[in-house]
Design an enzyme around this catalytic site. Structure first.
Site, short mmCIF file in Angstrom:
data_model
loop_
_atom_site.label_atom_id
_atom_site.label_comp_id
_atom_site.label_asym_id
_atom_site.label_seq_id
_atom_site.Cartn_x
_atom_site.Cartn_y
_atom_site.Cartn_z
N HIS A 87 -2.41 7.45 7.09
CA HIS A 87 -1.41 8.31 6.45
C HIS A 87 -2.04 9.63 5.99
CE1 HIS A 87 2.38 6.18 6.19
NE2 HIS A 87 1.81 5.09 5.70
N CYS A 93 5.99 -0.34 7.21
CA CYS A 93 5.60 0.81 6.39
C CYS A 93 6.79 1.23 5.54
CB CYS A 93 5.18 1.96 7.31
SG CYS A 93 4.74 3.46 6.44
N LEU A 94 6.53 1.54 4.28
CA LEU A 94 7.62 1.96 3.39
C LEU A 94 8.27 3.25 3.89
CD1 LEU A 94 5.98 1.25 -0.09
CD2 LEU A 94 7.70 -0.13 1.10
N HIS A 97 -4.35 1.41 7.72
CA HIS A 97 -2.98 1.95 7.71
C HIS A 97 -2.86 3.12 6.72
CE1 HIS A 97 1.57 1.15 7.79
NE2 HIS A 97 1.42 1.98 6.77
N GLU A 98 -3.42 2.94 5.52
CA GLU A 98 -3.28 3.97 4.48
C GLU A 98 -4.15 5.19 4.78
OE1 GLU A 98 -0.81 3.64 2.65
OE2 GLU A 98 -0.51 1.51 3.05
N GLY A 133 0.82 -1.20 0.00
CA GLY A 133 0.00 0.00 0.00
C GLY A 133 0.85 1.24 0.00
N GLN A 158 2.94 10.02 1.30
CA GLN A 158 4.24 9.35 1.38
C GLN A 158 5.18 9.76 0.25
OE1 GLN A 158 2.36 5.23 2.07
NE2 GLN A 158 4.31 5.09 3.16
ZN LIG Z 1 2.65 3.19 5.64
#
Ligand SMILES: [Zn+2]
Length: 171
Positions: free
Chosen positions: A138, A92-93, A134-135, A45, A50
């Site tokens: 963000h 998480c990226l 999670h997204e 995701g 991000q």
């Molecule tokens: Zn993330």
């Protein structure tokens, strides 16, 4: 185009994103870039903030490795229902090389727009439900590490800083 993924503690990750008002070529290009960046990483995701774009857009693909990709594009996603408790490991990226268990809901219902501007309702459970939560977080400037206990977060901060320093030295 693959975009640079911002990493913690970049202050851009803490900003709230605004709803998309019109789905135009710019948004479609943003989504293409986000999908490309997510698959390249690889991740399951990615939210627009991000990559430094503060618009409420997320892409998700939780299909098993090796399967046909199943890209979900959610514009202005809103969680309208959530139930059940889960406590699964997340990464998480934007927080490389760290994972922690996070309390989430097991099942969620999310309304969002697709790239045609149509409203889509997702009834998600398991990994997809967690990915949506999670997204969407963000988009409100929240990272999964904001959900862990203060003690764990302090340990994380120390370890993370050390790892980042080591990575810089190795460059
Ligand atoms: Zn993330």
């Amino acid at each position: 185009m693959i975009r640079k993924i911002l990493t913690y503690p970049d202050p851009e990750l803490k900003k709230k994103s605004v709803p998309v008002t019109v789905i135009n070529e710019k948004i479609r290009e943003l989504v293409r870039d986000m999908a490309e960046t997510m698959y390249d990483a690889p991740g399951v995701g990615l939210a627009a903030p991000q990559i430094g774009v503060h618009q409420r857009v997320v892409v998700i693909d939780v299909s098993p490795k090796g399967d046909e990709p199943e890209l979900i594009v959610a514009v202005n996603p809103v969680m309208v229902r959530a139930e059940g408790d889960s406590y699964e490991e997340e990464g998480c990226l934007s927080v490389p090389q760290y994972a922690a268990n996070v309390r989430r809901h097991t099942r969620v219902v999310v309304n969002a727009l697709n790239l045609e501007g149509e409203e889509i309702t997702y009834r998600a459970e398991g990994l997809l439900a967690i990915a949506f939560q999670h997204e969407i977080d963000h988009l409100d400037g929240t990272l999964f590490i904001d959900h862990i206990s203060p003690l764990k977060r302090e340990i994380f901060r120390r370890k993370y800083r050390r790892t980042q320093e080591e990575l810089r030295e190795a460059d």
